[in-house]
Design a protein around this motif. Structure first.
Motif, mmCIF file in Angstrom:
data_model
loop_
_atom_site.group_PDB
_atom_site.id
_atom_site.type_symbol
_atom_site.label_atom_id
_atom_site.label_comp_id
_atom_site.label_asym_id
_atom_site.label_seq_id
_atom_site.Cartn_x
_atom_site.Cartn_y
_atom_site.Cartn_z
ATOM 1 N N GLU A 190 0.859 -1.739 -0.251
ATOM 2 C CA GLU A 190 -0.028 0.239 -0.036
ATOM 3 C C GLU A 190 1.343 1.300 0.138
ATOM 4 N N LYS A 191 1.560 1.241 0.763
ATOM 5 C CA LYS A 191 2.810 2.443 0.888
ATOM 6 C C LYS A 191 4.082 2.235 -0.342
ATOM 7 N N THR A 192 3.509 1.578 -0.729
ATOM 8 C CA THR A 192 4.702 1.378 -1.647
ATOM 9 C C THR A 192 3.823 2.649 -3.496
ATOM 10 N N LYS A 193 3.122 1.459 -3.636
ATOM 11 C CA LYS A 193 1.673 2.260 -4.155
ATOM 12 C C LYS A 193 1.467 3.802 -4.448
ATOM 13 N N ARG A 194 1.312 4.348 -2.700
ATOM 14 C CA ARG A 194 1.179 5.448 -2.674
ATOM 15 C C ARG A 194 2.188 6.182 -2.743
ATOM 16 N N LEU A 195 3.913 5.814 -2.781
ATOM 17 C CA LEU A 195 5.063 6.661 -3.087
ATOM 18 C C LEU A 195 5.290 7.007 -4.672
ATOM 19 N N VAL A 231 -2.179 19.398 -3.718
ATOM 20 C CA VAL A 231 -2.702 20.304 -2.314
ATOM 21 C C VAL A 231 -3.288 18.715 -1.404
ATOM 22 N N ASP A 232 -4.172 19.098 -1.627
ATOM 23 C CA ASP A 232 -5.019 17.621 -1.217
ATOM 24 C C ASP A 232 -4.818 15.741 -0.798
ATOM 25 N N GLU A 233 -3.301 15.621 -1.609
ATOM 26 C CA GLU A 233 -2.816 14.589 -1.246
ATOM 27 C C GLU A 233 -1.833 14.344 -0.445
ATOM 28 N N ILE A 234 -1.074 15.662 0.135
ATOM 29 C CA ILE A 234 -0.482 16.088 0.771
ATOM 30 C C ILE A 234 -0.909 16.618 2.648
ATOM 31 N N PHE A 235 -1.319 17.541 2.040
ATOM 32 C CA PHE A 235 -1.397 18.260 3.897
ATOM 33 C C PHE A 235 -2.706 17.861 4.128
ATOM 34 N N GLN A 302 -1.316 12.118 7.562
ATOM 35 C CA GLN A 302 -0.632 11.408 8.820
ATOM 36 C C GLN A 302 -0.655 10.500 8.214
ATOM 37 N N ASP A 303 -0.847 10.142 7.017
ATOM 38 C CA ASP A 303 -0.420 9.091 6.126
ATOM 39 C C ASP A 303 0.816 8.988 5.679
#
Length: 324
Positions: A190-195, A231-235, A302-303
């Motif tokens: 999951e975290k790999t896909k998000r990165l 912005v929505d994806e990061i903050f 938080q992610d």
């Protein structure tokens, strides 16, 4: 993990060497005992025959033939046994040496993998820190400069363009795909896909914002490019909410400004004053947070806080493993 592995391999090596020494001594003793046993049988047989010659004395020639045959057989057998022992010992030593070489190769590969993972984690962590901070500055400065509704949109555009050097520094590793692949076993699916998704967005944003180098950019073009930022994806929700509210209020005020000639009413003036007050309140939030060093880290979702912690942990663990 590497330390435990090395301790186990060390113990196995010591035990193997001890077993090899004991095995060699046992084989040597067995060969000696067999030789003595066979020689004893030959002597016993000779004594029995000598004692019971039954009137037919055995000549010296016969004794020489007998002992020569026995001695030759025993000598040949002993030489064969010693040869087998030496060959077996050399084979065992070669096998032990090959095992040591294999262990050394595996250790080297483990170290290289740990170093590769550590480097990848550091690069990705550094990329995200720089890109997220630059994006934070862009969002904050845009929010502040765009809130100056007392001046025209085109004038605001000139103010915003004055700090576009921040966007020119919007850089990250060109090998980010390879770095993510190196990290994937430790980060999880999951975290790999998000990165991967984030880097794809950063790449798209970088390519789209190249046009900001144009000093003649209109307010509409600048505004459109700023909205490309993920912005929505990061903050976190707080920053996103205030950013959206401020942006909407500025848009509403600009719309009201265009209606001035048609709407000279008391209600219109109240709405205009209220929107302007809301803009000031939201702008104050951005003016305050830009003054705090490292504040952007607290405003990440938080992610991304979790992913950054994982990257720091991977770097620390890999470096610790390499130092042991």
């Amino acid at each position: 993990m590497l330390e435990s592995k090395k301790k186990i391999e060390g113990k196995v090596e010591i035990v193997s060497e001890s077993k090899g020494e004991i095995s060699g001594k046992v084989e040597f003793i067995v060969v000696g005992l067999v030789f003595i046993f066979l020689l004893s049988i030959a002597v016993i047989i000779a004594i029995i025959v000598k004692t019971n010659e039954w009137g037919n004395p055995i000549t010296i020639d016969n004794w020489l033939i007998y002992y020569g045959t026995i001695g030759g057989s025993l000598t040949a057998g002993y030489i064969t046994a010693v040869g087998l022992y030496i060959t077996n010992k050399q084979t065992r030593e070669i096998q032990d040496e090959n095992k040591k070489i294999q262990v050394m190769i595996l250790d080297k590969q483990d170290n290289e993998n740990e170093l590769k993972i550590s480097n990848s984690a550091f690069i990705i962590e550094n990329d995200l820190a720089i890109c997220f901070e630059d994006m934070f500055k862009i969002v904050v400065r845009f929010s502040i400069e765009n809130s100056k509704v007392s001046i025209s949109q085109e004038e605001r555009s000139e103010w915003i363009s004055a700090w576009k050097e921040i966007i020119r520094g919007f850089e990250f590793s060109s090998n980010w795909r390879e770095e993510i692949i190196n990290l994937s076993p430790k980060l999880g699916k999951e975290k790999t896909k998000r990165l991967y998704a984030m880097y794809s967005m950063l790449e798209k944003t970088k390519n789209s914002m190249k046009s900001l180098n144009d000093n003649k950019m209109t307010y509409e073009q600048l505004y459109r490019n700023i909205q490309i930022l993920p912005v929505d994806e990061i903050f976190n929700e707080e920053l996103n909410c205030r950013y959206k509210n401020l942006r909407d209020n500025v848009g509403n005020y600009d719309t009201l400004g265009g209606l001035e000639k048609l709407s000279w009413t008391e209600e219109y003036e109240k709405v205009k004053v209220k929107v302007k007050s809301d803009i000031y309140q939201e702008m104050k939030f951005f003016e305050d947070i830009i003054k705090i060093e490292g504040k952007f880290g607290e405003l990440l979702s938080q992610d991304w806080i979790d992913i950054n912690l994982d990257l720091s942990k991977i770097t620390s663990e890999s470096l610790r493993a390499l130092s042991q």
